[in-house]
Design a protein around this motif. Structure first.
Motif, PDB file in Angstrom:
ATOM      1  N   ARG B  86       0.826  -1.200   0.000  1.00 35.63           N
ATOM      2  CA  ARG B  86       0.000   0.000   0.000  1.00 35.63           C
ATOM      3  C   ARG B  86       0.866   1.258   0.000  1.00 35.63           C
ATOM      4  O   ARG B  86       0.450   2.316  -0.423  1.00 35.63           O
ATOM      5  N   GLY B  87       2.102   1.102   0.471  1.00 32.57           N
ATOM      6  CA  GLY B  87       3.026   2.230   0.485  1.00 32.57           C
ATOM      7  C   GLY B  87       3.312   2.781  -0.899  1.00 32.57           C
ATOM      8  O   GLY B  87       3.713   3.928  -1.048  1.00 32.57           O
ATOM      9  N   ILE B  88       3.131   1.961  -1.915  1.00 33.40           N
ATOM     10  CA  ILE B  88       3.419   2.462  -3.265  1.00 33.40           C
ATOM     11  C   ILE B  88       2.144   2.578  -4.079  1.00 33.40           C
ATOM     12  O   ILE B  88       2.180   2.659  -5.301  1.00 33.40           O
ATOM     13  N   PHE B  89       0.986   2.606  -3.390  1.00 34.84           N
ATOM     14  CA  PHE B  89      -0.271   2.793  -4.112  1.00 34.84           C
ATOM     15  C   PHE B  89      -0.222   4.110  -4.865  1.00 34.84           C
ATOM     16  O   PHE B  89       0.117   5.138  -4.310  1.00 34.84           O
ATOM     17  N   GLY B  90      -0.515   4.059  -6.151  1.00 35.72           N
ATOM     18  CA  GLY B  90      -0.484   5.284  -6.934  1.00 35.72           C
ATOM     19  C   GLY B  90       0.855   5.527  -7.622  1.00 35.72           C
ATOM     20  O   GLY B  90       1.014   6.483  -8.343  1.00 35.72           O
ATOM     21  N   GLN B  91       1.832   4.664  -7.385  1.00 40.25           N
ATOM     22  CA  GLN B  91       3.110   4.770  -8.079  1.00 40.25           C
ATOM     23  C   GLN B  91       3.039   3.983  -9.387  1.00 40.25           C
ATOM     24  O   GLN B  91       2.181   3.139  -9.556  1.00 40.25           O
ATOM     25  N   PRO B  92       3.970   4.261 -10.305  1.00 39.61           N
ATOM     26  CA  PRO B  92       3.969   3.497 -11.556  1.00 39.61           C
ATOM     27  C   PRO B  92       4.151   1.994 -11.304  1.00 39.61           C
ATOM     28  O   PRO B  92       4.676   1.596 -10.274  1.00 39.61           O
ATOM     29  N   GLN B  93       3.707   1.204 -12.274  1.00 43.28           N
ATOM     30  CA  GLN B  93       3.759  -0.259 -12.111  1.00 43.28           C
ATOM     31  C   GLN B  93       5.174  -0.769 -11.906  1.00 43.28           C
ATOM     32  O   GLN B  93       5.386  -1.791 -11.272  1.00 43.28           O
ATOM     33  N   PHE B  94       6.123  -0.050 -12.481  1.00 49.49           N
ATOM     34  CA  PHE B  94       7.508  -0.463 -12.374  1.00 49.49           C
ATOM     35  C   PHE B  94       7.941  -0.591 -10.910  1.00 49.49           C
ATOM     36  O   PHE B  94       8.665  -1.512 -10.540  1.00 49.49           O
ATOM     37  N   ALA B  95       7.436   0.329 -10.069  1.00 46.80           N
ATOM     38  CA  ALA B  95       7.771   0.292  -8.649  1.00 46.80           C
ATOM     39  C   ALA B  95       7.335  -1.038  -8.042  1.00 46.80           C
ATOM     40  O   ALA B  95       8.035  -1.626  -7.219  1.00 46.80           O
ATOM     41  N   MET B  96       6.173  -1.508  -8.456  1.00 43.40           N
ATOM     42  CA  MET B  96       5.639  -2.770  -7.966  1.00 43.40           C
ATOM     43  C   MET B  96       6.541  -3.941  -8.368  1.00 43.40           C
ATOM     44  O   MET B  96       6.792  -4.840  -7.573  1.00 43.40           O
ATOM     45  N   VAL B  97       7.041  -3.898  -9.598  1.00 41.66           N
ATOM     46  CA  VAL B  97       7.939  -4.958 -10.068  1.00 41.66           C
ATOM     47  C   VAL B  97       9.153  -5.036  -9.145  1.00 41.66           C
ATOM     48  O   VAL B  97       9.503  -6.102  -8.635  1.00 41.66           O
ATOM     49  N   ILE B  98       9.773  -3.891  -8.927  1.00 35.39           N
ATOM     50  CA  ILE B  98      10.981  -3.850  -8.110  1.00 35.39           C
ATOM     51  C   ILE B  98      10.673  -4.298  -6.682  1.00 35.39           C
ATOM     52  O   ILE B  98      11.403  -5.082  -6.072  1.00 35.39           O
ATOM     53  N   LEU B  99       9.561  -3.792  -6.155  1.00 33.04           N
ATOM     54  CA  LEU B  99       9.202  -4.109  -4.779  1.00 33.04           C
ATOM     55  C   LEU B  99       8.991  -5.613  -4.605  1.00 33.04           C
ATOM     56  O   LEU B  99       9.472  -6.217  -3.647  1.00 33.04           O
ATOM     57  N   THR B 100       8.293  -6.240  -5.547  1.00 31.23           N
ATOM     58  CA  THR B 100       8.020  -7.672  -5.388  1.00 31.23           C
ATOM     59  C   THR B 100       9.281  -8.506  -5.619  1.00 31.23           C
ATOM     60  O   THR B 100       9.440  -9.559  -5.015  1.00 31.23           O
ATOM     61  N   ILE B 101      10.175  -8.020  -6.467  1.00 32.75           N
ATOM     62  CA  ILE B 101      11.454  -8.728  -6.618  1.00 32.75           C
ATOM     63  C   ILE B 101      12.169  -8.742  -5.269  1.00 32.75           C
ATOM     64  O   ILE B 101      12.663  -9.779  -4.807  1.00 32.75           O
ATOM     65  N   ALA B 102      12.192  -7.585  -4.630  1.00 34.24           N
ATOM     66  CA  ALA B 102      12.852  -7.482  -3.325  1.00 34.24           C
ATOM     67  C   ALA B 102      12.158  -8.379  -2.309  1.00 34.24           C
ATOM     68  O   ALA B 102      12.809  -9.071  -1.521  1.00 34.24           O
ATOM     69  N   LEU B 103      10.825  -8.400  -2.337  1.00 32.23           N
ATOM     70  CA  LEU B 103      10.078  -9.266  -1.422  1.00 32.23           C
ATOM     71  C   LEU B 103      10.463 -10.726  -1.612  1.00 32.23           C
ATOM     72  O   LEU B 103      10.609 -11.479  -0.648  1.00 32.23           O
ATOM     73  N   GLY B 104      10.624 -11.105  -2.886  1.00 33.44           N
ATOM     74  CA  GLY B 104      11.023 -12.480  -3.194  1.00 33.44           C
ATOM     75  C   GLY B 104      12.327 -12.837  -2.509  1.00 33.44           C
ATOM     76  O   GLY B 104      12.462 -13.895  -1.895  1.00 33.44           O
ATOM     77  N   PHE B 105      13.307 -11.922  -2.595  1.00 36.55           N
ATOM     78  CA  PHE B 105      14.593 -12.155  -1.935  1.00 36.55           C
ATOM     79  C   PHE B 105      14.398 -12.371  -0.428  1.00 36.55           C
ATOM     80  O   PHE B 105      14.984 -13.272   0.166  1.00 36.55           O
ATOM     81  N   LEU B 106      13.557 -11.521   0.157  1.00 42.20           N
ATOM     82  CA  LEU B 106      13.350 -11.603   1.603  1.00 42.20           C
ATOM     83  C   LEU B 106      12.665 -12.914   1.991  1.00 42.20           C
ATOM     84  O   LEU B 106      13.031 -13.553   2.975  1.00 42.20           O
ATOM     85  N   ILE B 107      11.664 -13.319   1.199  1.00 38.61           N
ATOM     86  CA  ILE B 107      10.963 -14.577   1.495  1.00 38.61           C
ATOM     87  C   ILE B 107      11.940 -15.756   1.405  1.00 38.61           C
ATOM     88  O   ILE B 107      11.943 -16.650   2.243  1.00 38.61           O
ATOM     89  N   ARG B 108      12.787 -15.704   0.389  1.00 38.36           N
ATOM     90  CA  ARG B 108      13.775 -16.765   0.216  1.00 38.36           C
ATOM     91  C   ARG B 108      14.722 -16.831   1.420  1.00 38.36           C
ATOM     92  O   ARG B 108      15.032 -17.911   1.921  1.00 38.36           O
ATOM     93  N   PHE B 109      15.149 -15.670   1.862  1.00 37.63           N
ATOM     94  CA  PHE B 109      16.046 -15.631   3.013  1.00 37.63           C
ATOM     95  C   PHE B 109      15.340 -16.188   4.242  1.00 37.63           C
ATOM     96  O   PHE B 109      15.896 -16.995   4.995  1.00 37.63           O
ATOM     97  N   PHE B 110      14.096 -15.781   4.423  1.00 38.19           N
ATOM     98  CA  PHE B 110      13.303 -16.251   5.551  1.00 38.19           C
ATOM     99  C   PHE B 110      13.172 -17.776   5.520  1.00 38.19           C
ATOM    100  O   PHE B 110      13.436 -18.456   6.511  1.00 38.19           O
ATOM    101  N   ALA B 111      12.809 -18.307   4.356  1.00 42.01           N
ATOM    102  CA  ALA B 111      12.618 -19.756   4.239  1.00 42.01           C
ATOM    103  C   ALA B 111      13.921 -20.496   4.499  1.00 42.01           C
ATOM    104  O   ALA B 111      13.942 -21.524   5.182  1.00 42.01           O
ATOM    105  N   GLY B 112      15.016 -19.941   3.966  1.00 45.24           N
ATOM    106  CA  GLY B 112      16.310 -20.578   4.168  1.00 45.24           C
ATOM    107  C   GLY B 112      16.687 -20.604   5.646  1.00 45.24           C
ATOM    108  O   GLY B 112      17.267 -21.570   6.147  1.00 45.24           O
ATOM    109  N   THR B 113      16.322 -19.539   6.346  1.00 41.11           N
ATOM    110  CA  THR B 113      16.654 -19.455   7.765  1.00 41.11           C
ATOM    111  C   THR B 113      15.809 -20.430   8.584  1.00 41.11           C
ATOM    112  O   THR B 113      16.291 -21.085   9.500  1.00 41.11           O
ATOM    113  N   VAL B 114      14.532 -20.557   8.226  1.00 44.76           N
ATOM    114  CA  VAL B 114      13.631 -21.397   9.006  1.00 44.76           C
ATOM    115  C   VAL B 114      13.774 -22.875   8.646  1.00 44.76           C
ATOM    116  O   VAL B 114      13.895 -23.729   9.513  1.00 44.76           O
ATOM    117  N   TRP B 115      13.747 -23.182   7.346  1.00 45.27           N
ATOM    118  CA  TRP B 115      13.696 -24.584   6.944  1.00 45.27           C
ATOM    119  C   TRP B 115      15.028 -25.119   6.412  1.00 45.27           C
ATOM    120  O   TRP B 115      15.125 -26.274   6.040  1.00 45.27           O
TER     121      TRP B 115
END
Lengths: 365, 292, 256
Positions: B86-115
């Motif tokens: 929601r922090g980037i609501f109203g921003q260009p779609q490109f921002a969403m692409v970058i944001l979700t790429i970053a989220l992917g990295f974080l999820i991967r790190f989280f999963a690697g740490t837990v499992w």
């Protein structure tokens, strides 16, 4: 705040606005040249890396930041540049012609791919280039005569004006080589931006419709941007190969493509400074994290070494915060800080407020 | 017979691609942005499934575990939208692409740490079971995957075509401002879409884990392939996503079997590039032209 | 011979005939205005002339040359410049840069010369700048020269867009609703500028406009269209008095 008196159109045409500006950049370049004499050898390697990633970042910036076409596959073009350079040098080409040829080959590859690719826009283009990056990994294995197959190729020694340049043997000379290429490309890039070609790129980025109405051939302009972008990235690939000494299909994974895009975003899209700032973050962040980890390990019972991939996670976190709070990247932060000092104490909070663009579909039924 | 066997395995794989592609399409339909972390959400769903179902962990019955994983990931999707995107609501779609790429990295790190980083797989009641039709042997897993996919796709299709919420989602995807003026709570709709995408990712993830091994980095590559699937279908189309998924799923084993090694892996991408070059909007493209 | 001749122009979007057999001709040096209720197809006619849309029938002639099938980017070099209804400026650039982009059709150097910034590139840049400065003086934009578009008031952006069109040194200027969104004051200024463009620069102007005070003040001839079809052609007063035009407007209002 400084007031500038302009007495000729050349003020706006020149690379530097005034002498002060010229001196600032002159000092910066002198510092870059003096660095190997002041810093320990380890940092020369880091600086070389920064130079190479800056170069790759400039390549991508031209396409994404200045022409508005997203590429998630630029590692593919680094690979083409690297393998082309290696293959030519193995066949007896001297370094400089091989380096130029690798830029040309990558540029041509880019130009050939640009036509079909650039029919797509936005997300579709991003995904198509991503696919390209995946495909190149397999091509690097299949095209064994050029790429050395699974084992890859070892970088030959660079011979330049009678000197032998080697990343490990003569790190300073290799650093100067990379710095020289970087400065040359930066100059040409800046020249483009202050001339009609660069304006055409910006026009295509900001409004294709009005670019067309102004007589800009949009397809050709995008193709040119893609070609130049690939050529620069190819150069970076070639230098990267000499730095890594060995390159194979694993040297240019999609992860590199993605990191490169994140690098220019973190630095600040739409400014050449962004490519440099982003490269500094990408290269130095792992070092900073490693240092922090050692500190934490030494003073607390937490063993951070048990969590691999932490630098990537930290990098992602920075991106996350940046995209939400400062979409113009580090360069945007720098602009704000500079304005704050220039206007002190008159800075107002809303000065850099950005306008929001609410989504309207471009789909029509 | 051999061909038929290959086909069925391809279809089952294709169904998982298709489900993941559905997740892409859901979010694309609602916000015209692509969630580059969808593959990582599938990976998270798979690990959640393992945690809820496997003996030695929560040890729940299969269906129960599936529901739990779906609920957890659904809530995760909702919270993600509510507090990050929601922090980037109203921003260009490109921002969403970058944001979700970053989220992917974080999820991967989280999963690697837990499992951890060792491959794990899911224990299911139908592991190892097979169905026989004459000489044809269908692993029970594949049958379950195909059945679940058909069911889920049908439900989603009717949801978008018939329910008020579904129609509201479609409207807000096409013009946020206009939808807002029409009284559609655009932001809440977005959050619900993300929750839904989480649920779909969890189901796809559990099915994925039932068929093969999971490790944290699996989401990235699998995600890119599912992406190819979604794009082949045309990002805005639910049936298109499924068709694209099936195409990718089927092309893969056949290319692996009949083409020289090395060419098999790239087949889905080559297929996607070919589709995009011939039809830049995908097979089920919606006409796009900007109005001036 | 007329500068611009439109013959029997038609286009349909998914069965709806947005423009249906429209013909008119614009003489060199006149201000020709197209009026009509919303959705009458006025902007579509503009988009057809600047070749952003593909007509399904008819011909467009500019200075005797058939431009009906030319690609969009070949239109500006002929001497046709335009503005857009909703302003399509390059938001992240300054006013000066926008106007320099307007000089694209006068570009003399290749990209490779640009990259090396040869002396002739500098000479060309100076010349572009001189032309742009003339436009800045003409439209009184000096105060905004180095401002970013994104921060400018709406009224100024409208003028900048006209300035960008003028920078290319056109013969025919298409103005798509130059007064929409402007205050009464700004609309008066706009009328001055349009008159100056016609009298001082000798330009031909084709305009789409709703504001009848502006239309009657500057237009030499007016064409009324409704539902894609031409209704009446004549002076502003004649067209406004035409019963079919009145009915088209009232009819449109009743259904609105």
């Amino acid at each position: 705040m400084r007031v500038q008196f302009k007495s000729s159109y050349d003020h706006d045409i020149n690379l530097f606005q005034d002498n002060r500006h010229r001196i600032q950049y002159g000092i910066l370049i002198l510092l870059a040249i003096a660095a190997p004499f002041v810093l320990p050898e380890y940092f020369v390697g880091e600086l070389t890396q920064i130079a190479i990633w800056s170069l790759a970042g400039l390549g991508l910036m031209l396409l994404v930041g200045h022409t508005g076409q997203v590429s998630l596959g630029h590692a593919a073009f680094m690979a083409i540049g690297a393998f082309a350079n290696m293959a030519l040098m193995e066949r007896g080409w001297p370094f400089i012609p091989a380096l130029i040829a690798s830029a040309v080959i990558t540029g041509v590859a880019g130009a050939v791919l640009a036509r079909p690719l650039l029919r797509m826009t936005g997300i579709y283009l991003a995904i198509a280039t991503l696919a390209l990056s995946v495909i190149i990994e397999d091509i690097a294995i299949i095209a064994e005569p050029v790429t050395g197959g699974v084992s890859g190729v070892i970088a030959p020694m660079i011979e330049l004006f009678g000197y032998e340049i080697d990343r490990y043997g003569t790190p300073t000379a290799f650093y100067y080589l990379c710095l020289g290429v970087l400065l040359l490309v930066t100059l040409m890039y800046a020249n483009l931006l202050r001339s009609p070609s660069g304006r055409a790129f910006l026009a295509v980025r900001d409004s294709e419709v009005s670019a067309r109405a102004l007589g800009v051939n949009v397809a050709n302009t995008k193709t040119l941007a893609f070609t130049l972008s690939c050529a620069i990235t190819g150069l970076a690939g070639a230098l990267y190969a000499h730095m890594a000494q060995v390159v194979n299909y694993e040297s240019f994974l999609i992860l590199i493509s993605i990191t490169l895009l994140l690098q220019v975003v973190i630095g600040g899209l739409g400014s050449m400074h962004g490519a440099f700032l982003g490269a500094i973050v990408v290269v130095l962040l792992p070092q900073v994290i490693a240092t922090l980890r050692d500190l934490v390990n030494a003073h607390t019972p937490i063993a951070l070494g048990d969590y691999p991939g932490m630098d990537m996670a930290a990098f992602a976190l920075i991106i996350l915060v940046m995209v939400i709070y400062e979409p113009r990247g580090l360069y945007g932060v720098w602009l704000k800080v500079r304005t704050w000092f220039q206007l002190f104490p008159l800075y107002r909070k809303g000065m850099f407020r950005r306008s929001r663009t609410y989504l309207k579909t471009e789909r029509m039924r | 017979m051999d061909v038929l066997q290959l086909l069925i395995s391809g279809i089952a794989n294709g169904c998982i691609y298709g489900l993941l592609a559905l997740g892409f399409v859901l979010i694309y339909k609602a916000s015209e942005a692509v969630n580059f972390a969808q593959g990582d959400m599938l990976m998270l769903g798979a690990f959640l499934g393992i945690t809820f179902i496997n003996t030695g962990y929560a040890d729940l019955p299969f269906l129960m575990g599936l529901v739990c994983a779906a609920v957890v990931l659904g809530v995760f999707g909702y919270l993600l939208e509510r507090f990050v995107l929601r922090g980037i609501f109203g921003q260009p779609q490109f921002a969403m692409v970058i944001l979700t790429i970053a989220l992917g990295f974080l999820i991967r790190f989280f999963a690697g740490t837990v499992w951890g980083h060792n491959p794990m797989s899911l224990e299911t009641p139908f592991t190892g079971q097979v169905l026989r039709f004459g000489g044809l042997i269908i692993p029970m897993v594949d049958a379950v995957i195909i059945g679940a996919t058909v069911l889920l796709t049908t439900v989603l299709y009717f949801f978008f075509a018939r329910t008020r919420l579904g129609v509201a989602m479609q409207a807000s995807s096409q013009n946020q401002m206009a939808a807002y003026y029409m009284g559609i709570p655009v932001k809440r709709v977005n959050a619900i879409v993300w929750a839904l995408a989480g649920v779909v990712a969890a189901i796809a993830g559990v099915l994925f884990a039932a068929k093969g091994a999971v490790e944290p980095s699996v989401g990235l590559l699998f995600g890119i392939k599912a992406f190819a699937a979604a794009v082949i279908g045309g990002l805005g189309s639910l049936p298109g996503a499924l068709v694209g998924g099936l195409l990718v799923g089927i092309v893969e084993p056949f290319a692996g079997r009949y083409l020289p090694s090395g060419f098999g892996q790239v087949a889905p991408y080559v297929l996607m590039l070919a589709v995009l070059i011939l039809r830049p909007g995908g097979l089920f493209a919606q006409v796009s032209q900007k109005k001036v | 011979m007329s500068l611009l001749q439109v013959e029997n122009l038609s286009i349909a979007f998914g069965g709806v005939k947005a423009v249906d057999g429209v013909s008119f001709s614009v003489e060199a040096g006149e201000v020709f205005t197209i009026v009509g209720p919303n959705g009458a197809g006025k902007s579509t006619i503009f988009n057809l002339i600047s070749r952003l849309y593909e007509p399904s029938g008819g011909r467009i002639l500019f200075d005797g040359q058939d431009i009906t099938r030319l690609p969009a980017h070949k239109i500006a070099p002929l001497g046709i410049a335009r503005t857009f209804q909703n302003i399509e400026l390059f938001d992240h650039s300054t006013v000066l840069q926008n106007l320099l982009m307007g000089r694209h059709v006068r570009r003399k150097t290749l990209w490779i010369e640009d990259m090396l910034f040869l002396p002739r590139v500098r000479r060309a840049e100076r010349e572009h700048r001189r032309h742009v400065e003339e436009v800045i003086d003409f439209l009184d934009l000096a105060a905004y020269r180095d401002k970013l578009i994104a921060g400018l008031p709406y009224g100024v952006r409208k003028v900048v867009e006209i300035a960008r069109a003028l920078s290319s040194g056109p013969r025919l200027v298409l103005l798509d609703e130059p007064a929409s969104g402007l205050s009464v004051e700004e609309t008066k200024d706009m009328a001055w500028w349009i008159e100056d463009m016609q009298k001082d620069l000798g330009l031909t102007i084709l305009m789409v406009e709703h504001d009848m005070s502006l239309v009657s003040r500057v237009s030499d001839r007016v064409l009324a269209v409704a539902e894609g079809k031409p209704l009446a052609l004549g002076t502003s007063a004649e067209v406004q008095a035409d019963p079919r035009v009145i009915e088209a407007y009232l009819g449109a209002e009743e259904t609105a």
